[in-house]
Design a protein around this motif. Structure first.
Motif, PDB file in Angstrom:
ATOM      1  N   VAL A 192      25.404  34.895  46.169  1.00  0.00           N
ATOM      2  CA  VAL A 192      26.640  34.988  45.387  1.00  0.00           C
ATOM      3  C   VAL A 192      26.347  35.459  43.969  1.00  0.00           C
ATOM      4  N   GLU A 193      27.357  36.063  43.355  1.00  0.00           N
ATOM      5  CA  GLU A 193      27.219  36.581  42.002  1.00  0.00           C
ATOM      6  C   GLU A 193      27.392  35.460  40.988  1.00  0.00           C
ATOM      7  N   LEU A 194      26.468  35.403  40.026  1.00  0.00           N
ATOM      8  CA  LEU A 194      26.525  34.452  38.925  1.00  0.00           C
ATOM      9  C   LEU A 194      26.486  35.241  37.630  1.00  0.00           C
ATOM     10  N   LYS A 195      27.642  35.650  37.162  1.00  0.00           N
ATOM     11  CA  LYS A 195      27.787  36.490  35.973  1.00  0.00           C
ATOM     12  C   LYS A 195      27.037  37.809  36.162  1.00  0.00           C
ATOM     13  N   TRP A 224      10.754  27.480  29.894  1.00  0.00           N
ATOM     14  CA  TRP A 224      10.640  28.928  30.114  1.00  0.00           C
ATOM     15  C   TRP A 224      11.475  29.373  31.306  1.00  0.00           C
ATOM     16  N   ASN A 225      11.412  28.613  32.408  1.00  0.00           N
ATOM     17  CA  ASN A 225      12.183  28.989  33.597  1.00  0.00           C
ATOM     18  C   ASN A 225      13.683  28.954  33.347  1.00  0.00           C
ATOM     19  N   LEU A 226      14.161  27.926  32.677  1.00  0.00           N
ATOM     20  CA  LEU A 226      15.588  27.856  32.367  1.00  0.00           C
ATOM     21  C   LEU A 226      16.010  28.989  31.438  1.00  0.00           C
ATOM     22  N   ASP A 227      15.178  29.279  30.434  1.00  0.00           N
ATOM     23  CA  ASP A 227      15.486  30.379  29.516  1.00  0.00           C
ATOM     24  C   ASP A 227      15.514  31.717  30.254  1.00  0.00           C
ATOM     25  N   GLN A 228      14.633  31.897  31.229  1.00  0.00           N
ATOM     26  CA  GLN A 228      14.601  33.130  32.008  1.00  0.00           C
ATOM     27  C   GLN A 228      15.895  33.327  32.799  1.00  0.00           C
ATOM     28  N   ILE A 229      16.412  32.246  33.406  1.00  0.00           N
ATOM     29  CA  ILE A 229      17.655  32.357  34.163  1.00  0.00           C
ATOM     30  C   ILE A 229      18.814  32.673  33.229  1.00  0.00           C
ATOM     31  N   VAL A 230      18.856  31.995  32.072  1.00  0.00           N
ATOM     32  CA  VAL A 230      19.917  32.246  31.093  1.00  0.00           C
ATOM     33  C   VAL A 230      19.908  33.706  30.652  1.00  0.00           C
ATOM     34  N   GLU A 231      18.715  34.219  30.357  1.00  0.00           N
ATOM     35  CA  GLU A 231      18.597  35.607  29.893  1.00  0.00           C
ATOM     36  C   GLU A 231      18.955  36.601  30.990  1.00  0.00           C
ATOM     37  N   LYS A 232      18.428  36.376  32.201  1.00  0.00           N
ATOM     38  CA  LYS A 232      18.669  37.309  33.302  1.00  0.00           C
ATOM     39  C   LYS A 232      20.152  37.349  33.685  1.00  0.00           C
ATOM     40  N   GLY A 233      20.790  36.197  33.622  1.00  0.00           N
ATOM     41  CA  GLY A 233      22.192  36.135  34.022  1.00  0.00           C
ATOM     42  C   GLY A 233      23.170  36.494  32.928  1.00  0.00           C
ATOM     43  N   SER A 248      25.467  32.570  27.823  1.00  0.00           N
ATOM     44  CA  SER A 248      25.376  32.272  26.396  1.00  0.00           C
ATOM     45  C   SER A 248      24.374  31.161  26.130  1.00  0.00           C
ATOM     46  N   ASN A 249      24.306  30.211  27.058  1.00  0.00           N
ATOM     47  CA  ASN A 249      23.406  29.070  26.883  1.00  0.00           C
ATOM     48  C   ASN A 249      23.230  28.365  28.228  1.00  0.00           C
ATOM     49  N   LYS A 250      22.447  27.308  28.232  1.00  0.00           N
ATOM     50  CA  LYS A 250      22.169  26.585  29.481  1.00  0.00           C
ATOM     51  C   LYS A 250      23.410  25.889  30.027  1.00  0.00           C
ATOM     52  N   HIS A 251      24.306  25.481  29.144  1.00  0.00           N
ATOM     53  CA  HIS A 251      25.520  24.805  29.603  1.00  0.00           C
ATOM     54  C   HIS A 251      26.419  25.768  30.392  1.00  0.00           C
ATOM     55  N   GLU A 252      26.487  27.019  29.953  1.00  0.00           N
ATOM     56  CA  GLU A 252      27.262  28.019  30.692  1.00  0.00           C
ATOM     57  C   GLU A 252      26.608  28.301  32.044  1.00  0.00           C
ATOM     58  N   LEU A 253      25.282  28.325  32.066  1.00  0.00           N
ATOM     59  CA  LEU A 253      24.557  28.499  33.320  1.00  0.00           C
ATOM     60  C   LEU A 253      24.881  27.364  34.287  1.00  0.00           C
ATOM     61  N   LEU A 254      24.813  26.128  33.818  1.00  0.00           N
ATOM     62  CA  LEU A 254      25.079  24.982  34.681  1.00  0.00           C
ATOM     63  C   LEU A 254      26.491  25.013  35.214  1.00  0.00           C
TER      64      LEU A 254
END
Length: 213
Positions: free
Chosen positions: A132-135, A175-184, A187-193
């Motif tokens: 599925v698409e995530l942003k 680092w892993n969380l920052d990588q997902i935030v950047e790739k997707g 804006s931040n980890k809260h938006e990712l979650l």
């Protein structure tokens, strides 16, 4: 006739599945439940042939956990049908929580085919959860290790706690969380979650038994 119990907490989808099976002509609906654990009780004395099982049911009761117990304690076949794309759900179903699993968006005719083949002795599982698409990214762009980290992070675990559980450094978690935030493009980890929860990529609320309440 195939004695069937349908488990689905969404009343619209519950009626849809009932109508689908009744219109087929081979199924006798002997029970319909919003709660997987209530359906589990009904299977003990009803001579059930088939349970069409949702995963996240009323009170967050796990259809996969209930399905495993139904399979152990009765002759009923359990076909899990879900919209949850969390890979842990598919893995748990394959490990004994179901005889087969199918995703709700794959179509009614395919579902009936999976049910009949399961009743004939096959075990049918997709190779992987839907992508599925995530942003600005897709769920398949997230590695299994990163999925593990997200599961922990959604539960509110700290970097130190995730590090200890997953077996990587605290900096590795960050680092892993920052990588997902950047790739997707988040804006931040809260938006990712918010995105992974909304798209049902991560599910942490399922209860396996009543004692957890």
């Amino acid at each position: 006739m195939i004695k069937t119990i349908v488990v689905e907490d969404n009343q619209y989808m519950l009626q849809h599945f009932i109508n689908l099976l009744e219109s087929d002509g081979r199924f006798n609906i002997i029970g319909a439940f919003a709660d997987a654990f209530e359906a589990e009780k009904a299977c003990k004395n009803a001579g059930v042939d088939l349970v069409l099982m949702d995963v996240q049911t009323n009170h967050n009761h796990s259809g996969v956990a209930a399905g495993a117990r139904i399979r152990k304690n009765s002759k009923a076949k359990v076909v899990v049908v879900t919209s949850l794309i969390d890979p842990d759900v598919l893995a748990a179903a394959k490990k004994g929580g179901a005889d087969s699993l199918w995703y709700k968006d794959h179509g009614d005719s395919e579902l009936v085919d999976v049910i009949i083949r399961t009743l004939d002795g096959e075990n049918i599982f997709p190779d992987a959860a839907p992508n599925v698409e995530l942003k600005n990214m897709f769920s398949n762009d997230i590695s299994p290790r990163q999925i593990q980290i997200l599961h922990c992070f959604v539960r509110g675990m700290t970097y130190d706690e995730i590090s200890a559980q997953i077996g990587i450094s605290k900096n590795g978690v960050r680092w892993n969380l920052d990588q997902i935030v950047e790739k997707g493009g988040f804006s931040n980890k809260h938006e990712l979650l918010a995105a992974v929860i909304e798209n049902k990529l991560i599910v942490t609320t399922l209860k396996d038994n009543v004692s957890e309440e």
